[in-house]
Design a protein around this motif. Structure first.
Motif, mmCIF file in Angstrom:
data_model
loop_
_atom_site.group_PDB
_atom_site.id
_atom_site.type_symbol
_atom_site.label_atom_id
_atom_site.label_comp_id
_atom_site.label_asym_id
_atom_site.label_seq_id
_atom_site.Cartn_x
_atom_site.Cartn_y
_atom_site.Cartn_z
ATOM 1 N N LEU A 146 1.685 -0.565 32.517
ATOM 2 C CA LEU A 146 2.283 0.638 33.490
ATOM 3 C C LEU A 146 3.070 1.537 32.540
ATOM 4 N N PHE A 147 3.962 1.007 31.539
ATOM 5 C CA PHE A 147 5.102 1.703 31.013
ATOM 6 C C PHE A 147 5.414 1.263 29.613
ATOM 7 N N ARG A 148 5.704 2.557 28.943
ATOM 8 C CA ARG A 148 6.289 2.279 27.365
ATOM 9 C C ARG A 148 7.585 1.829 27.606
ATOM 10 N N SER A 149 8.059 1.081 26.353
ATOM 11 C CA SER A 149 9.297 0.730 26.444
ATOM 12 C C SER A 149 10.291 1.860 26.788
ATOM 13 N N GLY A 150 11.189 1.202 27.806
ATOM 14 C CA GLY A 150 12.216 2.312 28.144
ATOM 15 C C GLY A 150 11.968 3.431 29.004
ATOM 16 N N SER A 151 10.749 3.564 28.965
ATOM 17 C CA SER A 151 10.156 4.690 29.845
ATOM 18 C C SER A 151 9.691 4.414 31.485
ATOM 19 N N PHE A 152 9.750 5.542 32.352
ATOM 20 C CA PHE A 152 9.325 5.116 33.579
ATOM 21 C C PHE A 152 7.945 6.257 33.997
ATOM 22 N N GLY A 208 18.633 3.657 26.461
ATOM 23 C CA GLY A 208 18.000 4.861 26.201
ATOM 24 C C GLY A 208 19.090 6.109 26.461
ATOM 25 N N SER A 209 18.497 7.046 26.720
ATOM 26 C CA SER A 209 19.501 8.258 27.104
ATOM 27 C C SER A 209 18.911 8.959 28.304
ATOM 28 N N GLY A 210 19.605 10.129 28.658
ATOM 29 C CA GLY A 210 19.278 10.904 29.748
ATOM 30 C C GLY A 210 19.983 10.331 30.938
ATOM 31 N N ASN A 211 19.278 10.349 31.821
ATOM 32 C CA ASN A 211 19.879 10.115 33.247
ATOM 33 C C ASN A 211 20.135 8.645 33.727
ATOM 34 N N LEU A 212 19.436 8.008 32.782
ATOM 35 C CA LEU A 212 19.366 6.450 33.166
ATOM 36 C C LEU A 212 20.654 5.693 32.454
ATOM 37 N N GLN A 213 21.176 4.831 33.128
ATOM 38 C CA GLN A 213 22.265 4.129 32.560
ATOM 39 C C GLN A 213 22.148 2.741 32.061
ATOM 40 N N ALA A 254 9.782 1.516 39.959
ATOM 41 C CA ALA A 254 9.274 1.535 41.401
ATOM 42 C C ALA A 254 9.287 2.749 42.004
ATOM 43 N N THR A 255 10.119 3.739 41.931
ATOM 44 C CA THR A 255 9.860 5.070 42.837
ATOM 45 C C THR A 255 8.616 5.618 42.053
ATOM 46 N N THR A 256 8.320 5.576 40.639
ATOM 47 C CA THR A 256 7.142 6.173 39.895
ATOM 48 C C THR A 256 5.951 5.566 40.658
ATOM 49 N N VAL A 257 5.919 4.313 40.868
ATOM 50 C CA VAL A 257 4.622 3.731 41.339
ATOM 51 C C VAL A 257 4.451 3.971 42.685
ATOM 52 N N THR A 258 5.504 4.047 43.589
ATOM 53 C CA THR A 258 5.404 4.464 45.032
ATOM 54 C C THR A 258 4.909 5.944 45.072
ATOM 55 N N ARG A 259 5.565 6.765 44.486
ATOM 56 C CA ARG A 259 5.000 8.286 44.393
ATOM 57 C C ARG A 259 3.305 8.269 44.295
ATOM 58 N N LEU A 260 2.890 7.304 43.317
ATOM 59 C CA LEU A 260 1.574 7.515 42.958
ATOM 60 C C LEU A 260 0.662 6.773 43.898
ATOM 61 N N LEU A 261 1.128 5.850 44.767
ATOM 62 C CA LEU A 261 0.555 5.260 46.019
ATOM 63 C C LEU A 261 0.410 6.145 46.930
ATOM 64 N N LEU A 262 1.474 7.051 47.223
ATOM 65 C CA LEU A 262 1.596 8.033 48.293
ATOM 66 C C LEU A 262 0.928 9.151 48.056
ATOM 67 N N GLU A 263 0.237 9.379 46.843
ATOM 68 C CA GLU A 263 -0.660 10.314 46.562
ATOM 69 C C GLU A 263 -1.973 10.232 47.593
ATOM 70 N N ASN A 264 -2.194 8.911 47.796
ATOM 71 C CA ASN A 264 -3.244 8.542 48.941
ATOM 72 C C ASN A 264 -2.608 9.049 50.142
ATOM 73 N N LYS A 265 -3.056 10.044 50.852
ATOM 74 C CA LYS A 265 -2.489 10.645 52.055
ATOM 75 C C LYS A 265 -2.857 9.586 53.347
ATOM 76 N N ASP A 266 -3.588 8.620 53.221
ATOM 77 C CA ASP A 266 -3.891 7.769 54.147
ATOM 78 C C ASP A 266 -3.069 6.777 54.196
ATOM 79 N N ILE A 267 -1.910 6.667 53.377
ATOM 80 C CA ILE A 267 -1.031 5.750 53.397
ATOM 81 C C ILE A 267 0.240 6.198 53.795
ATOM 82 N N ALA A 268 1.016 5.593 55.015
ATOM 83 C CA ALA A 268 1.802 6.358 55.816
ATOM 84 C C ALA A 268 3.201 5.999 55.105
#
Length: 282
Positions: free
Chosen positions: A162-168, A206-211, A221-235
């Motif tokens: 899913l992700f590179r080290s330290g990335s979302f 890392g740096s930026g917005n994450l502590q 978790a948010t990234t995966v959830t957003r991707l699931l919700l791209e399917n408009k048939d999932i409430a």
């Protein structure tokens, strides 16, 4: 040790973006979500506990039914003796026997209903497991595993998928696996979904917005959830995203292998228990 958790209702994800460009705004959002964690609690844990209570309730009802059957047999024997003696007590014993028999019939029916629903639930879980495995055939064993436990289906994806080290930011192959899974979830609207992000125990550098790791796991978790919700048939209300950080490792130790197992995103699929819970509370 107190477990850290960030829970993110998917309805929020579907209707607005969590601020990510300003550090202070990001931290304020994380703190807000942490305060909501007690309210939302752990739906996955609650479902597992409910499943255990249902099984226990069936066992209790079965034991009560056996006890009542013994009482009826004893009453029937006493009634027959009294009837043979011509006693006036026989009529009263007959009414008591009939009442006990009605109670036994009602309890037996409840036991049968609960057992049928539990069997149907287990069959539904296995069918979901089969469909998910078929949809993710090319990924299973390559950074993705599918298991069933506590009445739920767990789709666990390693970081390397899913992700590179330290990335979302999700990788191409991981994104395809999530999209393939979303097709199955869209076709099964009675399944609740929890997306949990997990990290190892190495502090986030890392740096930026994450502590820290909690922030990172919540964003994944948010990234995966957003991707699931791209399917408009999932409430959106079917999904909760949870950041677990390093609080729930599946492997102990500090070896590279153990840490690799702990860096994962789990998608937990749980059938709705409304009908079973109503029966249990009757």
């Amino acid at each position: 040790m107190k477990r850290l958790l960030v829970l993110i209702p998917a309805v929020i994800l579907a209707t607005g973006c969590v601020p990510t460009k300003k550090y202070n705004a990001s931290r304020a959002e994380v703190m807000r979500l942490e305060s909501e964690a007690e309210t939302y609690r752990l739906r996955g844990d609650e479902l597992s506990a409910s499943n255990a209570r249902l099984i226990q309730r069936v066992e209790e009802l079965a034991a009560d039914t056996a006890r009542l059957s013994g009482q009826i047999a004893e009453l029937s024997a006493r009634y027959n003796r009294l009837l043979g003696e011509g006693s006036a007590e026989a009529a009263r014993m007959l009414r008591q026997l009939e009442e006990s028999q009605r109670e036994l019939d009602a309890r037996s029916q409840r036991v049968e209903e609960l057992e049928q629903l539990l069997r149907a639930r287990e069959e539904a879980i296995q069918e979901i497991r089969r469909k998910v495995a078929a949809a993710l055939l090319g990924f299973e064993g390559n950074g993705l595993t599918i298991t069933t436990r506590d009445g739920n289906v767990y789709v666990s994806m390693d970081d390397k998928l899913l992700f590179r080290s330290g990335s979302f930011e999700i990788e191409k192959d991981g994104a395809q696996a999530v999209r393939d899974l979303s097709v199955v979830l869209a076709q099964n609207p009675d399944i609740n979904i929890m997306v949990e992000g997990h990290t190892d125990d190495v502090p986030y550098r890392g740096s930026g917005n994450l502590q820290d790791n909690l922030d990172l796991s919540a964003k994944r978790a948010t990234t995966v959830t957003r991707l699931l919700l791209e399917n408009k048939d999932i409430a959106p209300e079917r999904i909760i995203a949870a950041g677990r950080g390093e609080s729930l490792p599946v492997a102990t130790g500090t070896s590279a292998e153990a840490r690799a197992q702990n860096r994962r995103t789990e998608i937990i699929l749980s059938p709705k228990l409304d009908e079973l819970m109503q029966l249990m509370d009757r």
